[in-house]
Design an enzyme around this catalytic site. Structure first.
Site, PDB file in Angstrom:
ATOM      1  N   ARG A   1       0.215   3.312  -6.585  1.00 29.50           N
ATOM      2  CA  ARG A   1      -0.506   3.897  -5.446  1.00 29.50           C
ATOM      3  C   ARG A   1       0.406   4.616  -4.467  1.00 29.50           C
ATOM      4  NH1 ARG A   1      -2.747  -1.281  -2.144  1.00 29.50           N
ATOM      5  NH2 ARG A   1      -3.471  -1.794  -4.229  1.00 29.50           N
ATOM      6  N   HIS A   2       1.706   4.279  -4.466  1.00 30.55           N
ATOM      7  CA  HIS A   2       2.628   5.000  -3.581  1.00 30.55           C
ATOM      8  C   HIS A   2       3.924   5.333  -4.328  1.00 30.55           C
ATOM      9  CE1 HIS A   2       3.758   0.802  -2.983  1.00 30.55           C
ATOM     10  NE2 HIS A   2       2.740   0.582  -2.171  1.00 30.55           N
TER      11      HIS A   2
ATOM     12  N   THR B   1      -2.054  -4.075   1.729  1.00 25.97           N
ATOM     13  CA  THR B   1      -0.655  -4.438   1.583  1.00 25.97           C
ATOM     14  C   THR B   1      -0.602  -5.884   1.104  1.00 25.97           C
ATOM     15  OG1 THR B   1       1.503  -4.512   2.700  1.00 25.97           O
ATOM     16  CG2 THR B   1      -0.434  -5.192   3.977  1.00 25.97           C
ATOM     17  N   THR B   2       0.567  -6.350   0.703  1.00 27.32           N
ATOM     18  CA  THR B   2       0.689  -7.707   0.178  1.00 27.32           C
ATOM     19  C   THR B   2       0.230  -8.715   1.223  1.00 27.32           C
ATOM     20  OG1 THR B   2       2.580  -6.952  -1.124  1.00 27.32           O
ATOM     21  CG2 THR B   2       2.258  -9.324  -0.934  1.00 27.32           C
TER      22      THR B   2
ATOM     23  N   ASP C   1       8.129   2.464   1.010  1.00 28.07           N
ATOM     24  CA  ASP C   1       6.834   2.652   0.364  1.00 28.07           C
ATOM     25  C   ASP C   1       5.907   3.525   1.204  1.00 28.07           C
ATOM     26  OD1 ASP C   1       7.777   0.901  -1.535  1.00 28.07           O
ATOM     27  OD2 ASP C   1       6.411  -0.729  -1.040  1.00 28.07           O
ATOM     28  N   HIS C   2       5.952   3.349   2.530  1.00 33.17           N
ATOM     29  CA  HIS C   2       4.993   4.043   3.393  1.00 33.17           C
ATOM     30  C   HIS C   2       5.270   5.542   3.473  1.00 33.17           C
ATOM     31  CE1 HIS C   2       3.289   0.209   4.464  1.00 33.17           C
ATOM     32  NE2 HIS C   2       4.500  -0.236   4.690  1.00 33.17           N
TER      33      HIS C   2
ATOM     34  N   HIS D   1       7.618  -8.825   6.281  1.00 32.25           N
ATOM     35  CA  HIS D   1       6.188  -8.503   6.314  1.00 32.25           C
ATOM     36  C   HIS D   1       5.682  -8.548   7.753  1.00 32.25           C
ATOM     37  CE1 HIS D   1       2.484  -7.531   4.168  1.00 32.25           C
ATOM     38  NE2 HIS D   1       1.880  -8.154   5.164  1.00 32.25           N
ATOM     39  N   GLY D   2       5.283  -7.389   8.237  1.00 33.77           N
ATOM     40  CA  GLY D   2       4.708  -7.288   9.568  1.00 33.77           C
ATOM     41  C   GLY D   2       5.717  -7.344  10.698  1.00 33.77           C
TER      42      GLY D   2
ATOM     43  N   HIS E   1       8.449  -0.921  -3.757  1.00 35.15           N
ATOM     44  CA  HIS E   1       7.504  -1.729  -4.521  1.00 35.15           C
ATOM     45  C   HIS E   1       6.810  -0.816  -5.519  1.00 35.15           C
ATOM     46  CE1 HIS E   1       3.862  -4.744  -4.395  1.00 35.15           C
ATOM     47  NE2 HIS E   1       4.271  -4.472  -5.622  1.00 35.15           N
TER      48      HIS E   1
ATOM     49  N   ARG F   1      -2.047  13.284   0.189  1.00 35.51           N
ATOM     50  CA  ARG F   1      -2.360  14.674  -0.143  1.00 35.51           C
ATOM     51  C   ARG F   1      -2.022  15.025  -1.589  1.00 35.51           C
ATOM     52  NH1 ARG F   1      -3.025  18.191   4.308  1.00 35.51           N
ATOM     53  NH2 ARG F   1      -3.282  19.793   2.709  1.00 35.51           N
TER      54      ARG F   1
ATOM     55  N   ARG G   1       4.094  -0.633  -7.703  1.00 38.63           N
ATOM     56  CA  ARG G   1       2.854  -1.329  -8.035  1.00 38.63           C
ATOM     57  C   ARG G   1       2.349  -0.893  -9.409  1.00 38.63           C
ATOM     58  NH1 ARG G   1      -0.452  -3.939  -4.280  1.00 38.63           N
ATOM     59  NH2 ARG G   1       0.503  -4.211  -2.239  1.00 38.63           N
TER      60      ARG G   1
ATOM     61  N   GLU H   1      12.102 -14.637  -0.356  1.00 40.15           N
ATOM     62  CA  GLU H   1      11.756 -13.868   0.836  1.00 40.15           C
ATOM     63  C   GLU H   1      10.546 -14.541   1.470  1.00 40.15           C
ATOM     64  OE1 GLU H   1      10.267  -9.460   2.369  1.00 40.15           O
ATOM     65  OE2 GLU H   1      11.098  -9.674   0.350  1.00 40.15           O
TER      66      GLU H   1
ATOM     67  N   GLY I   1       9.424  -2.207   6.809  1.00 38.87           N
ATOM     68  CA  GLY I   1       9.015  -0.869   6.399  1.00 38.87           C
ATOM     69  C   GLY I   1       8.095  -0.180   7.371  1.00 38.87           C
ATOM     70  N   HIS I   2       6.865  -0.685   7.516  1.00 41.31           N
ATOM     71  CA  HIS I   2       5.824   0.040   8.233  1.00 41.31           C
ATOM     72  C   HIS I   2       6.220   0.379   9.663  1.00 41.31           C
ATOM     73  CE1 HIS I   2       1.975   0.562  10.437  1.00 41.31           C
ATOM     74  NE2 HIS I   2       1.656   1.218   9.339  1.00 41.31           N
TER      75      HIS I   2
ATOM     76  N   ASN J   1      12.059  -0.647   3.777  1.00 37.71           N
ATOM     77  CA  ASN J   1      11.044  -0.399   2.751  1.00 37.71           C
ATOM     78  C   ASN J   1      10.468   0.997   2.960  1.00 37.71           C
ATOM     79  OD1 ASN J   1       8.536  -0.287   1.334  1.00 37.71           O
ATOM     80  ND2 ASN J   1       8.540  -2.510   1.192  1.00 37.71           N
TER      81      ASN J   1
ATOM     82  N   GLU K   1      10.756  -4.479  -5.624  1.00 34.85           N
ATOM     83  CA  GLU K   1       9.624  -5.403  -5.602  1.00 34.85           C
ATOM     84  C   GLU K   1       8.680  -5.071  -6.747  1.00 34.85           C
ATOM     85  OE1 GLU K   1       9.371  -6.389  -0.825  1.00 34.85           O
ATOM     86  OE2 GLU K   1       7.920  -5.011  -1.700  1.00 34.85           O
TER      87      GLU K   1
END
Length: 256
Positions: free
Chosen positions: A48-49, A99-100, A8-9, A192-193, A42, A17, A44, A152, A214-215, A6, A69
């Site tokens: 936002r990203h 986050t979700t 997104d981050h 997730h996580g 994702h 910025r 959204r 998922e 992702g993160h 992922n 997503e």
């Protein structure tokens, strides 16, 4: 086991910025070079990203496959139908969340109706469909009844568990859910996580065939580069213990 990254981050850092770097499109190339089996994004509703430009360029340049997503919202579903990614995963969305925070509430008639309408449109466009749900047996039953191709499982409760006993309890929930989803004919994914430290027990569950991470990978990429960070995660997932079917009622031992 497929590993989807992922990105997104990467876009989150760019948006901090309001500039043009780091570019998630370039990040996707590096993730694929590192061995990613696919790219997750994702889009959204508030952008936002990941934004529309990213989605369109990624649709043209990703060589593996895109897991798109999105909320069950007509304007975003319109984009998914137009671009026809390999897979679309319907997720819940709240503007105030970082986050979700959990899976779709499929116990709600209104949520099921919205999801069903979105699934019909995506399926008509030839898109493989997935639903992001908590590891709950009723949610799996609803997912199968709605006709999704995959689910998922939300691994956030497992990732946030503190202590061996709580972690084993949450892992057992994921094991039961993955078994039940498989018995219903659903492809079972998870995410997730998940991190380099906690992913192996989830990767070892026999019926989970895809992870979305992702993160943790993007965080490590700040230190070692994205291609290496993806390669390291791929090696960890690939080295998970043999994926054998566990007997009914199996509970992972503490420390598994």
């Amino acid at each position: 086991m497929r590993l989807y990254i992922n990105i997104d981050h990467v876009a989150t850092v760019r948006q901090a910025r309001r500039t043009d770097e780091p570019d998630p499109v370039r990040a996707a190339v590096l993730a694929e070079l590192g061995g990613a089996d696919g790219i997750t994004i994702h889009l959204r509703e508030d952008r936002r990203h990941i934004n529309d430009r990213d989605v369109r360029l990624l649709a043209e340049t990703v060589r593996t496959g895109i897991n798109f997503e999105l909320a069950a919202s007509a304007p975003v579903v319109d984009i998914a139908v137009e671009l026809a990614p390999m897979q679309a995963t319907l997720v819940p969305e709240k503007r105030e969340e970082v986050t979700t925070e959990g899976g779709l509430n499929l116990a709600s008639d209104a949520v099921r109706a919205g999801v069903a309408a979105s699934l019909r449109r995506l399926e008509a466009a030839g898109v493989r469909t997935s639903l992001f749900i908590d590891p709950d047996l009723d949610a799996l039953d609803h997912s199968a009844a709605l006709g999704a191709n995959a689910v998922e499982l939300h691994t956030g409760e497992y990732a946030n568990a503190r202590g061996d006993a709580d972690r084993a309890t949450e892992l057992a929930r994921l094991a039961r859910a993955s078994d039940h989803g498989h018995s219903l004919g659903l492809a079972v994914h998870a995410g997730h996580g998940l991190t380099y430290e906690n992913v192996v027990p989830v990767a070892a569950l026999p019926h989970i065939e895809e992870l979305n991470i992702g993160h943790s990978v993007v965080s490590r990429a700040v230190l070692v580069g994205l291609e290496r960070a993806v390669r390291e995660m791929k090696e960890i997932v690939g080295g998970a213990p043999g994926r054998v079917r566990h007997p009914a009622g199996w509970v992972p031992p503490i420390g598994f």
